[in-house]
Design an enzyme around this catalytic site. Sequence first.
Site, PDB file in Angstrom:
ATOM      1  N   ARG A   1     -22.232   8.999  37.609  1.00  0.00           N
ATOM      2  CA  ARG A   1     -21.409   8.334  36.587  1.00  0.00           C
ATOM      3  C   ARG A   1     -20.489   7.258  37.173  1.00  0.00           C
ATOM      4  O   ARG A   1     -19.839   6.524  36.443  1.00  0.00           O
ATOM      5  CB  ARG A   1     -20.603   9.363  35.777  1.00  0.00           C
ATOM      6  CG  ARG A   1     -19.882   8.755  34.579  1.00  0.00           C
ATOM      7  CD  ARG A   1     -19.243   9.798  33.680  1.00  0.00           C
ATOM      8  NE  ARG A   1     -18.565  10.856  34.395  1.00  0.00           N
ATOM      9  CZ  ARG A   1     -17.370  10.735  34.979  1.00  0.00           C
ATOM     10  NH1 ARG A   1     -16.709   9.611  34.900  1.00  0.00           N
ATOM     11  NH2 ARG A   1     -16.837  11.763  35.613  1.00  0.00           N
TER      12      ARG A   1
ATOM     13  N   TYR B   1     -29.150  -9.029  17.533  1.00  0.00           N
ATOM     14  CA  TYR B   1     -29.735  -7.699  17.385  1.00  0.00           C
ATOM     15  C   TYR B   1     -28.911  -6.873  16.389  1.00  0.00           C
ATOM     16  O   TYR B   1     -27.672  -6.832  16.477  1.00  0.00           O
ATOM     17  CB  TYR B   1     -29.762  -7.020  18.763  1.00  0.00           C
ATOM     18  CG  TYR B   1     -30.287  -5.618  18.736  1.00  0.00           C
ATOM     19  CD1 TYR B   1     -31.626  -5.364  18.446  1.00  0.00           C
ATOM     20  CD2 TYR B   1     -29.456  -4.540  18.985  1.00  0.00           C
ATOM     21  CE1 TYR B   1     -32.114  -4.075  18.408  1.00  0.00           C
ATOM     22  CE2 TYR B   1     -29.931  -3.243  18.969  1.00  0.00           C
ATOM     23  CZ  TYR B   1     -31.262  -3.011  18.674  1.00  0.00           C
ATOM     24  OH  TYR B   1     -31.736  -1.744  18.636  1.00  0.00           O
TER      25      TYR B   1
ATOM     26  N   ASP C   1     -26.900 -11.871  25.544  1.00  0.00           N
ATOM     27  CA  ASP C   1     -27.965 -10.870  25.535  1.00  0.00           C
ATOM     28  C   ASP C   1     -29.254 -11.606  25.892  1.00  0.00           C
ATOM     29  O   ASP C   1     -29.756 -12.406  25.112  1.00  0.00           O
ATOM     30  CB  ASP C   1     -28.040 -10.224  24.142  1.00  0.00           C
ATOM     31  CG  ASP C   1     -29.054  -9.085  24.078  1.00  0.00           C
ATOM     32  OD1 ASP C   1     -30.029  -9.112  24.859  1.00  0.00           O
ATOM     33  OD2 ASP C   1     -28.873  -8.187  23.232  1.00  0.00           O
TER      34      ASP C   1
ATOM     35  N   LYS D   1     -36.844  -2.814  26.698  1.00  0.00           N
ATOM     36  CA  LYS D   1     -37.840  -3.784  26.231  1.00  0.00           C
ATOM     37  C   LYS D   1     -38.675  -4.311  27.409  1.00  0.00           C
ATOM     38  O   LYS D   1     -39.377  -3.552  28.024  1.00  0.00           O
ATOM     39  CB  LYS D   1     -37.124  -4.903  25.467  1.00  0.00           C
ATOM     40  CG  LYS D   1     -36.056  -4.398  24.483  1.00  0.00           C
ATOM     41  CD  LYS D   1     -36.633  -3.499  23.399  1.00  0.00           C
ATOM     42  CE  LYS D   1     -35.582  -2.749  22.596  1.00  0.00           C
ATOM     43  NZ  LYS D   1     -34.504  -3.540  22.058  1.00  0.00           N
TER      44      LYS D   1
HETATM   45  C1  PLP Z   1     -33.248  -3.313  21.602  1.00  0.00           C
HETATM   46  C2  PLP Z   1     -32.239  -4.342  21.790  1.00  0.00           C
HETATM   47  C3  PLP Z   1     -30.916  -4.014  22.098  1.00  0.00           C
HETATM   48  C4  PLP Z   1     -30.449  -2.575  22.201  1.00  0.00           C
HETATM   49  O1  PLP Z   1     -31.057  -1.899  23.257  1.00  0.00           O
HETATM   50  P1  PLP Z   1     -31.261  -0.305  23.303  1.00  0.00           P
HETATM   51  O2  PLP Z   1     -31.927  -0.090  24.614  1.00  0.00           O
HETATM   52  O3  PLP Z   1     -32.099   0.064  22.116  1.00  0.00           O
HETATM   53  O4  PLP Z   1     -29.917   0.311  23.208  1.00  0.00           O
HETATM   54  C5  PLP Z   1     -30.023  -5.035  22.308  1.00  0.00           C
HETATM   55  N1  PLP Z   1     -30.391  -6.327  22.204  1.00  0.00           N
HETATM   56  C6  PLP Z   1     -31.649  -6.688  21.899  1.00  0.00           C
HETATM   57  C7  PLP Z   1     -31.990  -8.129  21.787  1.00  0.00           C
HETATM   58  C8  PLP Z   1     -32.612  -5.714  21.672  1.00  0.00           C
HETATM   59  O5  PLP Z   1     -33.854  -6.078  21.357  1.00  0.00           O
END
Ligand code: PLP
Length: 374
Positions: A43, A97, A168, A193
């Site tokens: 952690r 998102y 992001d 992803k």
């Molecule tokens: C899926 C996604 C998230 C969130 O990610 P998790 O792993 O599901 O928490 C954030 N930003 C984008 C662009 C995403 O596609």
Amino acid sequence: MQKNTRCVHSGTGKDPLTRGLNTPIFTSSSFEYLDTAENVYPRYFNVPNQKSVVEKLCALENAEDGLLFSSGMAAISTAMLAFLSSGDHVVLQKDIYGGTHHFVTAEFDRFGIEFTFVNNEAADIEKAVQKNTKIIYIETPSNPLLLVTDIAATAQIAQDNNALSVIDNTFATPINQNPMDLGIDIVTHSGTKYLGGHSDLCCGAVLTRRDLAGKIGATAANLGGSLNAMTCYLLERSLKTLGLRVDKHNRNAQIMAEHLQKDACIQKVFYPGLENHPGHATAKKQMRGFGGMLAFELKSPAPDRFLKNLQVITPALSLGGVETIICSPATTSHQKITAAERAELGITDNTLRLSVGIEDPEDLIADIDRALSN
Ligand SMILES: *Cc1c(COP(=O)(O)O)cnc(C)c1O
């Protein structure tokens, strides 16, 4: 070193005991502390498998340091909360998102944090900045309509106003786009992803400068969203083929976008690699490839019927895996925001989002054509 070499070699910790080529999985959650420079604990974001993957991601994003999280939302929420206090203000791009949008609208009020959602034009972002703005948050290309935000212009606005710029970078991946080279302070990823890439991991990452990583790490240890060693190793393995996969995702998505654009059943295709996409020029300026995500608006048949008639492409949640999947943002990723907000963003019930995989594109095209004419 070039990108694919970094994917394979950066951060890999060869096994000194057996001379094996891969980073061993260090399962311990307890580490001796006498005569050590720092206390090691999962952690605290400092166990060996976390460090190996962070080193690889830093090499790919041209970052100094970073942290690995148990999900993309853990990465995004921790990166923001590390710098926000009651009375602060955040400017966010509107088209982001759904989970990030919901995090802000559901949680910020309780902490007395103000926020403004804006269009993704630099002028709109600049206009929304206030004296108490601490963070400017963008996502490009965005989910689900692949809007392209000018990264360098956003970074400059943040710098001019003494705010932090956060992006992001999930859709682009570090293979297609390196925001820190364009002046961005903090890069976040949903590793669930493309970084994981095989639809079998849930993780997230923050990549940034050393001083900011330290500040985020301090808050992260309190919030506790660290990633376990097993998943770190699987992520490290996935990242070795990130460059290969993303190149193929890019090529397949371009082929699919051009094909869909010609079909009379389709109203509109959203893909930054198409010359008629409003963000094409900006995308060309800041991306090396246009990514594997696209969206389109169906005229006919009805979306449900179309989805049920697909045989290779699977209607499924999430994105960025080797297999092509499709979803309706209105009933999945953007279900939590109101129909009125969706309409304002340009997301209709006929909007479908395609995560183009690495299959042979002929098979994907045949599947779509069959389902459209059924
Ligand atoms: C899926 C996604 C998230 C969130 O990610 P998790 O792993 O599901 O928490 C954030 N930003 C984008 C662009 C995403 O596609």
